[in-house]
Write a protein that holds these residues in place. Sequence first.
Motif, PDB file in Angstrom:
ATOM      1  N   ALA A   1     -14.195 -28.670 -28.222  1.00 18.46           N
ATOM      2  CA  ALA A   1     -14.689 -27.167 -29.221  1.00 18.46           C
ATOM      3  C   ALA A   1     -14.316 -26.311 -27.560  1.00 18.46           C
ATOM      4  CB  ALA A   1     -16.157 -27.201 -29.461  1.00 18.46           C
ATOM      5  N   ILE A   2     -13.797 -25.246 -28.085  1.00 19.06           N
ATOM      6  CA  ILE A   2     -12.521 -24.141 -27.168  1.00 19.06           C
ATOM      7  C   ILE A   2     -13.449 -22.584 -27.442  1.00 19.06           C
ATOM      8  CG2 ILE A   2     -11.678 -25.054 -25.456  1.00 19.06           C
ATOM      9  CD1 ILE A   2      -9.184 -23.688 -27.286  1.00 19.06           C
ATOM     10  N   MET A   3     -13.518 -21.668 -27.295  1.00 22.70           N
ATOM     11  CA  MET A   3     -14.154 -20.860 -26.471  1.00 22.70           C
ATOM     12  C   MET A   3     -13.775 -19.505 -26.826  1.00 22.70           C
ATOM     13  SD  MET A   3     -18.830 -20.826 -25.837  1.00 22.70           S
ATOM     14  CE  MET A   3     -17.824 -21.390 -24.120  1.00 22.70           C
ATOM     15  N   SER A   4     -13.599 -17.884 -27.665  1.00 25.59           N
ATOM     16  CA  SER A   4     -12.752 -17.191 -27.751  1.00 25.59           C
ATOM     17  C   SER A   4     -13.647 -15.653 -27.865  1.00 25.59           C
ATOM     18  CB  SER A   4     -11.416 -16.930 -28.280  1.00 25.59           C
ATOM     19  OG  SER A   4     -11.886 -16.981 -29.377  1.00 25.59           O
ATOM     20  N   ASP A   5     -13.051 -15.048 -27.070  1.00 26.61           N
ATOM     21  CA  ASP A   5     -13.586 -13.399 -27.702  1.00 26.61           C
ATOM     22  C   ASP A   5     -13.059 -12.419 -28.190  1.00 26.61           C
ATOM     23  OD1 ASP A   5     -15.032 -10.925 -27.266  1.00 26.61           O
ATOM     24  OD2 ASP A   5     -14.239 -10.304 -25.305  1.00 26.61           O
ATOM     25  N   GLY A   6     -13.621 -12.783 -29.334  1.00 30.14           N
ATOM     26  CA  GLY A   6     -11.852 -12.899 -30.647  1.00 30.14           C
ATOM     27  C   GLY A   6     -11.620 -13.764 -31.245  1.00 30.14           C
ATOM     28  N   SER A   7     -11.402 -13.900 -32.384  1.00 32.97           N
ATOM     29  CA  SER A   7     -10.078 -14.967 -32.588  1.00 32.97           C
ATOM     30  C   SER A   7      -9.001 -15.619 -31.817  1.00 32.97           C
ATOM     31  CB  SER A   7      -9.377 -14.634 -34.658  1.00 32.97           C
ATOM     32  OG  SER A   7     -10.756 -14.838 -35.022  1.00 32.97           O
ATOM     33  N   ALA A   8      -9.256 -16.496 -31.814  1.00 30.20           N
ATOM     34  CA  ALA A   8      -8.063 -16.826 -30.974  1.00 30.20           C
ATOM     35  C   ALA A   8      -6.559 -17.027 -32.004  1.00 30.20           C
ATOM     36  CB  ALA A   8      -8.312 -18.306 -29.729  1.00 30.20           C
ATOM     37  N   VAL A   9      -5.381 -16.814 -30.562  1.00 30.52           N
ATOM     38  CA  VAL A   9      -4.248 -16.852 -31.531  1.00 30.52           C
ATOM     39  C   VAL A   9      -3.506 -18.198 -30.614  1.00 30.52           C
ATOM     40  CG1 VAL A   9      -2.023 -15.627 -31.496  1.00 30.52           C
ATOM     41  CG2 VAL A   9      -3.717 -14.578 -31.868  1.00 30.52           C
ATOM     42  N   VAL A  10      -3.337 -19.273 -31.429  1.00 36.32           N
ATOM     43  CA  VAL A  10      -2.163 -20.593 -30.784  1.00 36.32           C
ATOM     44  C   VAL A  10      -1.185 -20.743 -30.788  1.00 36.32           C
ATOM     45  CG1 VAL A  10      -2.013 -23.017 -30.564  1.00 36.32           C
ATOM     46  CG2 VAL A  10      -4.353 -21.790 -31.866  1.00 36.32           C
ATOM     47  N   LEU A  11      -0.355 -20.453 -29.755  1.00 44.91           N
ATOM     48  CA  LEU A  11       1.346 -19.698 -29.767  1.00 44.91           C
ATOM     49  C   LEU A  11       2.017 -20.258 -29.295  1.00 44.91           C
ATOM     50  CD1 LEU A  11       0.675 -15.892 -27.818  1.00 44.91           C
ATOM     51  CD2 LEU A  11       1.474 -16.819 -30.445  1.00 44.91           C
TER      52      LEU A  11
ATOM     53  N   ARG B   1     -23.172 -16.559 -26.917  1.00 49.13           N
ATOM     54  CA  ARG B   1     -22.602 -15.625 -26.529  1.00 49.13           C
ATOM     55  C   ARG B   1     -22.433 -15.212 -28.189  1.00 49.13           C
ATOM     56  NH1 ARG B   1     -20.749 -14.859 -21.055  1.00 49.13           N
ATOM     57  NH2 ARG B   1     -19.323 -16.340 -21.422  1.00 49.13           N
ATOM     58  N   ALA B   2     -22.442 -15.364 -29.526  1.00 52.57           N
ATOM     59  CA  ALA B   2     -21.296 -15.166 -30.343  1.00 52.57           C
ATOM     60  C   ALA B   2     -19.554 -15.702 -30.003  1.00 52.57           C
ATOM     61  CB  ALA B   2     -21.992 -13.953 -31.094  1.00 52.57           C
ATOM     62  N   SER B   3     -19.210 -15.961 -29.433  1.00 50.32           N
ATOM     63  CA  SER B   3     -18.014 -16.597 -29.320  1.00 50.32           C
ATOM     64  C   SER B   3     -17.323 -17.171 -30.237  1.00 50.32           C
ATOM     65  CB  SER B   3     -17.887 -17.206 -27.903  1.00 50.32           C
ATOM     66  OG  SER B   3     -18.357 -16.426 -26.713  1.00 50.32           O
ATOM     67  N   GLU B   4     -16.168 -16.718 -31.145  1.00 46.50           N
ATOM     68  CA  GLU B   4     -15.642 -17.884 -31.691  1.00 46.50           C
ATOM     69  C   GLU B   4     -15.195 -18.942 -30.483  1.00 46.50           C
ATOM     70  OE1 GLU B   4     -13.949 -16.325 -34.634  1.00 46.50           O
ATOM     71  OE2 GLU B   4     -15.182 -14.496 -34.493  1.00 46.50           O
ATOM     72  N   ILE B   5     -14.953 -19.848 -32.322  1.00 49.88           N
ATOM     73  CA  ILE B   5     -15.203 -21.113 -31.364  1.00 49.88           C
ATOM     74  C   ILE B   5     -13.908 -21.966 -32.265  1.00 49.88           C
ATOM     75  CG2 ILE B   5     -15.694 -23.195 -31.251  1.00 49.88           C
ATOM     76  CD1 ILE B   5     -18.268 -21.938 -31.794  1.00 49.88           C
ATOM     77  N   ASN B   6     -12.593 -22.392 -31.718  1.00 49.88           N
ATOM     78  CA  ASN B   6     -11.185 -23.149 -32.001  1.00 49.88           C
ATOM     79  C   ASN B   6     -12.021 -25.027 -31.423  1.00 49.88           C
ATOM     80  OD1 ASN B   6      -9.264 -21.466 -32.520  1.00 49.88           O
ATOM     81  ND2 ASN B   6     -11.008 -20.559 -30.906  1.00 49.88           N
ATOM     82  N   LEU B   7     -11.201 -25.480 -32.578  1.00 49.18           N
ATOM     83  CA  LEU B   7     -11.361 -26.801 -32.110  1.00 49.18           C
ATOM     84  C   LEU B   7      -9.442 -27.746 -31.519  1.00 49.18           C
ATOM     85  CD1 LEU B   7     -13.428 -28.044 -35.456  1.00 49.18           C
ATOM     86  CD2 LEU B   7     -14.452 -27.566 -33.321  1.00 49.18           C
ATOM     87  N   VAL B   8     -10.101 -28.342 -30.897  1.00 50.51           N
ATOM     88  CA  VAL B   8      -9.114 -28.591 -30.452  1.00 50.51           C
ATOM     89  C   VAL B   8      -8.594 -30.768 -30.706  1.00 50.51           C
ATOM     90  CG1 VAL B   8      -7.084 -29.489 -27.983  1.00 50.51           C
ATOM     91  CG2 VAL B   8      -8.241 -27.317 -29.034  1.00 50.51           C
ATOM     92  N   SER B   9      -7.877 -31.599 -31.371  1.00 48.47           N
ATOM     93  CA  SER B   9      -7.897 -33.385 -31.331  1.00 48.47           C
ATOM     94  C   SER B   9      -6.860 -33.037 -30.402  1.00 48.47           C
ATOM     95  CB  SER B   9      -7.372 -33.124 -32.401  1.00 48.47           C
ATOM     96  OG  SER B   9      -8.571 -32.119 -33.383  1.00 48.47           O
ATOM     97  N   LEU B  10      -7.066 -34.309 -29.280  1.00 42.57           N
ATOM     98  CA  LEU B  10      -6.728 -34.669 -28.592  1.00 42.57           C
ATOM     99  C   LEU B  10      -6.486 -36.056 -28.981  1.00 42.57           C
ATOM    100  CD1 LEU B  10      -8.034 -32.890 -25.066  1.00 42.57           C
ATOM    101  CD2 LEU B  10      -6.248 -32.127 -26.563  1.00 42.57           C
TER     102      LEU B  10
ATOM    103  N   LYS C   1     -20.846 -33.643 -24.856  1.00 38.63           N
ATOM    104  CA  LYS C   1     -20.996 -33.094 -23.459  1.00 38.63           C
ATOM    105  C   LYS C   1     -21.246 -31.276 -24.598  1.00 38.63           C
ATOM    106  CE  LYS C   1     -18.166 -35.565 -20.872  1.00 38.63           C
ATOM    107  NZ  LYS C   1     -16.978 -36.171 -20.227  1.00 38.63           N
ATOM    108  N   ALA C   2     -21.648 -31.385 -23.706  1.00 33.97           N
ATOM    109  CA  ALA C   2     -21.476 -29.811 -24.194  1.00 33.97           C
ATOM    110  C   ALA C   2     -22.400 -28.467 -22.772  1.00 33.97           C
ATOM    111  CB  ALA C   2     -22.553 -29.235 -25.422  1.00 33.97           C
ATOM    112  N   LYS C   3     -22.002 -27.032 -22.976  1.00 31.34           N
ATOM    113  CA  LYS C   3     -22.142 -26.698 -22.777  1.00 31.34           C
ATOM    114  C   LYS C   3     -23.861 -26.510 -22.055  1.00 31.34           C
ATOM    115  CE  LYS C   3     -21.022 -21.624 -20.537  1.00 31.34           C
ATOM    116  NZ  LYS C   3     -20.596 -20.473 -21.004  1.00 31.34           N
ATOM    117  N   ASN C   4     -24.366 -26.168 -21.122  1.00 30.51           N
ATOM    118  CA  ASN C   4     -25.374 -26.180 -20.455  1.00 30.51           C
ATOM    119  C   ASN C   4     -26.554 -25.119 -21.498  1.00 30.51           C
ATOM    120  OD1 ASN C   4     -28.001 -27.395 -19.744  1.00 30.51           O
ATOM    121  ND2 ASN C   4     -28.565 -25.899 -18.435  1.00 30.51           N
TER     122      ASN C   4
ATOM    123  N   CYS D   1     -17.211 -27.876 -25.920  1.00 26.40           N
ATOM    124  CA  CYS D   1     -18.474 -29.101 -26.200  1.00 26.40           C
ATOM    125  C   CYS D   1     -17.133 -30.465 -25.898  1.00 26.40           C
ATOM    126  CB  CYS D   1     -19.536 -29.061 -27.904  1.00 26.40           C
ATOM    127  SG  CYS D   1     -19.445 -30.440 -27.932  1.00 26.40           S
ATOM    128  N   THR D   2     -17.298 -30.607 -25.834  1.00 20.71           N
ATOM    129  CA  THR D   2     -16.680 -32.174 -25.872  1.00 20.71           C
ATOM    130  C   THR D   2     -16.975 -33.793 -26.192  1.00 20.71           C
ATOM    131  OG1 THR D   2     -16.494 -33.121 -23.356  1.00 20.71           O
ATOM    132  CG2 THR D   2     -15.192 -31.451 -24.174  1.00 20.71           C
TER     133      THR D   2
END
Length: 210
Positions: free
Chosen positions: A132-142, A74-83, A20-23, A97-98
């Motif tokens: 897959a989640i998006m961010s405006d610039g490289s995301a930081v995982v804290l 929109r050229a957003s940075e993408i991060n992968l998350v494993s659940l 499933k992905a963003k339309n 996307c999931t």
Amino acid sequence: MFRLQGSKTLAVDLTGDAVKAKNGSMVAYDGRMAFKKMSGGGEGIRGMVTRRLTGEQMTVMEVTGQGTCYFADRASEINLVSLRGEKLYVEASNLLCTDAGLRTGTAFTGLRGGATGNGLFTTTVEGTGQAAIMSDGSAVVLRVTPQYPLCVDPGAYIAHQGNLQQHFQSGVNFRTLIGEGSGESFQIRFEGEGLVYVQPSERNTIGGDV
């Protein structure tokens, strides 16, 4: 299988399964694919009612087939998350996307959602698979631990996972202390054990300028 092509394009290899992905986020594909428009916020009648009540609307498409499909927005940075049976809380606008097997829904965020301008609810993704989640610039995982709680500006918040409690609080920030204009008057405070995803760019918020 999710993999990144650079930092702004997601490649998903499909072998008869679905995602499933963003339309509108598909930018290319090879092989044979089928696309079906869906709605986000939860499955079935309950999900439809929840979306209407909460305003956490998200239009998604289901992609099935054989080959590789490429997604970007929109050229957003993408991060992968494993659940692995966990639940991910993510702003609807940041979810790209999931895996189709992951369950999506909504969760109450209280005043935090009102401060971000995204409503009082946020999107949840739960189960075993990849997102897959998006961010405006490289995301930081804290990382948050019981010994080290975390405060985040509402406009920079993307997502979180783990056993975390969140509170909406007001306070004085560093810019206020050195006398520079109006800064972030409100923060989200996370306590417990888990991860918080933060982007280096702030979306417009209601609470930030109050």
